[in-house]
Design an enzyme around this catalytic site. Sequence first.
Site, PDB file in Angstrom:
ATOM      1  N   TYR A  96       0.799  -1.231   0.000  1.00  0.00           N
ATOM      2  CA  TYR A  96       0.000   0.000   0.000  1.00  0.00           C
ATOM      3  C   TYR A  96       0.829   1.278   0.000  1.00  0.00           C
ATOM      4  CZ  TYR A  96      -4.315  -2.578   0.631  1.00  0.00           C
ATOM      5  OH  TYR A  96      -5.389  -3.399   0.440  1.00  0.00           O
ATOM      6  N   LYS A 119       2.642 -15.666   2.453  1.00  0.00           N
ATOM      7  CA  LYS A 119       2.804 -16.478   1.249  1.00  0.00           C
ATOM      8  C   LYS A 119       4.305 -16.724   1.098  1.00  0.00           C
ATOM      9  CE  LYS A 119       1.270 -18.447  -2.534  1.00  0.00           C
ATOM     10  NZ  LYS A 119       0.583 -19.746  -2.459  1.00  0.00           N
ATOM     11  N   ASP A 174      -3.421 -18.800   0.730  1.00  0.00           N
ATOM     12  CA  ASP A 174      -4.379 -19.594  -0.053  1.00  0.00           C
ATOM     13  C   ASP A 174      -4.976 -20.711   0.800  1.00  0.00           C
ATOM     14  OD1 ASP A 174      -1.752 -20.519  -0.027  1.00  0.00           O
ATOM     15  OD2 ASP A 174      -1.942 -21.604  -1.919  1.00  0.00           O
ATOM     16  N   ASP A 221      -6.410  -7.312   4.190  1.00  0.00           N
ATOM     17  CA  ASP A 221      -7.577  -6.745   3.523  1.00  0.00           C
ATOM     18  C   ASP A 221      -8.509  -7.867   3.079  1.00  0.00           C
ATOM     19  OD1 ASP A 221      -9.093  -4.705   2.292  1.00  0.00           O
ATOM     20  OD2 ASP A 221      -8.157  -5.140   0.358  1.00  0.00           O
ATOM     21  N   ASP A 263     -12.084  -9.556   5.101  1.00  0.00           N
ATOM     22  CA  ASP A 263     -13.388  -9.523   4.424  1.00  0.00           C
ATOM     23  C   ASP A 263     -14.032 -10.907   4.455  1.00  0.00           C
ATOM     24  OD1 ASP A 263     -13.359  -6.843   3.843  1.00  0.00           O
ATOM     25  OD2 ASP A 263     -13.772  -7.098   1.704  1.00  0.00           O
TER      26      ASP A 263
END
Length: 355
Positions: free
Chosen positions: A135, A186, A219, A243, A247
């Site tokens: 970001y 990851k 994942d 993020d 959600d």
Amino acid sequence: MPRIALIPGDGIGVEVVREARRLLEALNDSESINFELVEWDLGADRYLRDGTTITDDEFRSLSDDYDAVLLGALGDPRVPGNEHAKDILLGMRFKLDLYVNFRPCVLLAPELCPLRDVPGSLRLETFRENTEGAYTGMGGSFKTGTPDEVAIEEDVNTRKGVERIIRAAFEFAHTRGRERVTLVDKSNVQRHVGGLYRRVFAEVGEGYPDIAQDAMYVDAMAMDLVRRPERYQVIVTSNLFGDIISDLAAEITGGLGLAPSANMNPGRQALFEPVHGSAPDIAGQNKANPIGAIRCVGLMLDYFGHAEIGERVEAAVAASVREGRTTPDLGGDLSTEDVGQWISAHIAKGTPAST
Ligand code: ATP
């Protein structure tokens, strides 16, 4: 007396902050707290009026003159580039160094969970790094618009940034009696960033031997959160993965309309905002769910040391859901205002946290 800047912003932000304000005023009248509430005119209207998103002086004032901010939402179809939202929200996160994005998701009633095998109870609390990662805007484009176009978006992570978010997650788990902290990354592909996160997680985790600790690839985590969400409690992760994962956590505990968040530099400054956006499709219709914003008030109370009153806000929200006193997104037929009034009245009656 804590001084709070209220920024309703755009779309349904205006409607849900009105209800959060109603609750804060009711509490100011009836409880030992005494928040000074000052409304700020920031958002698309102001940007379209005078071309200003937010000035340096306004940032300085928010930082120096206020103890916390409550933001509704930013985003308006009349500003397709979303310039004001980027300047105001990302500006506050970066300039006020609000490095913790805390997103607690609690399942209030089994029927709110879209999964087939609904777990008895669910409490997923995400600590999302909030000031770096993907970001920062570092990167660039080259040969834009041609077949040879190149686009680079840097994922910037510092030892300081990684350590302080991981420490915040462990400290929270430790003080609140949570049993497990899970790192999401990851690291099998992003070896540099993931390697840093894993090393720091192991190092900081050594100081919390009573807390179960594990690390998941993002994942696998997305699958597991659907398969067996009850396994997880506190989740700590980078800006981008946070993020997405938060959600998902919000959705399996009832949807965007219920989810609050706190952007914090603990002890210095905090900005509370519902997770949802400005929802232009339902704006101005008095049917947005105000619970995300109302739960932000609960988080704010907790932040300022009024945990017991914060729990009563949670209990009143749970009661409204249980009794079907909800907006249409949760299957009810009440308006934004009705739900806000019901919850405020329920709390003002002095209903104990356990009901
Ligand atoms: P943004 O880009 O700012 O996140 P968006 O429109 O893409 O905005 P949201 O504003 O979060 O995303 O809305 C996504 C969908 O969820 C919309 O269709 C909206 O109607 C619904 N929604 C979001 N918040 C609420 C709420 N508080 N109450 C009811 N429905 C909501």
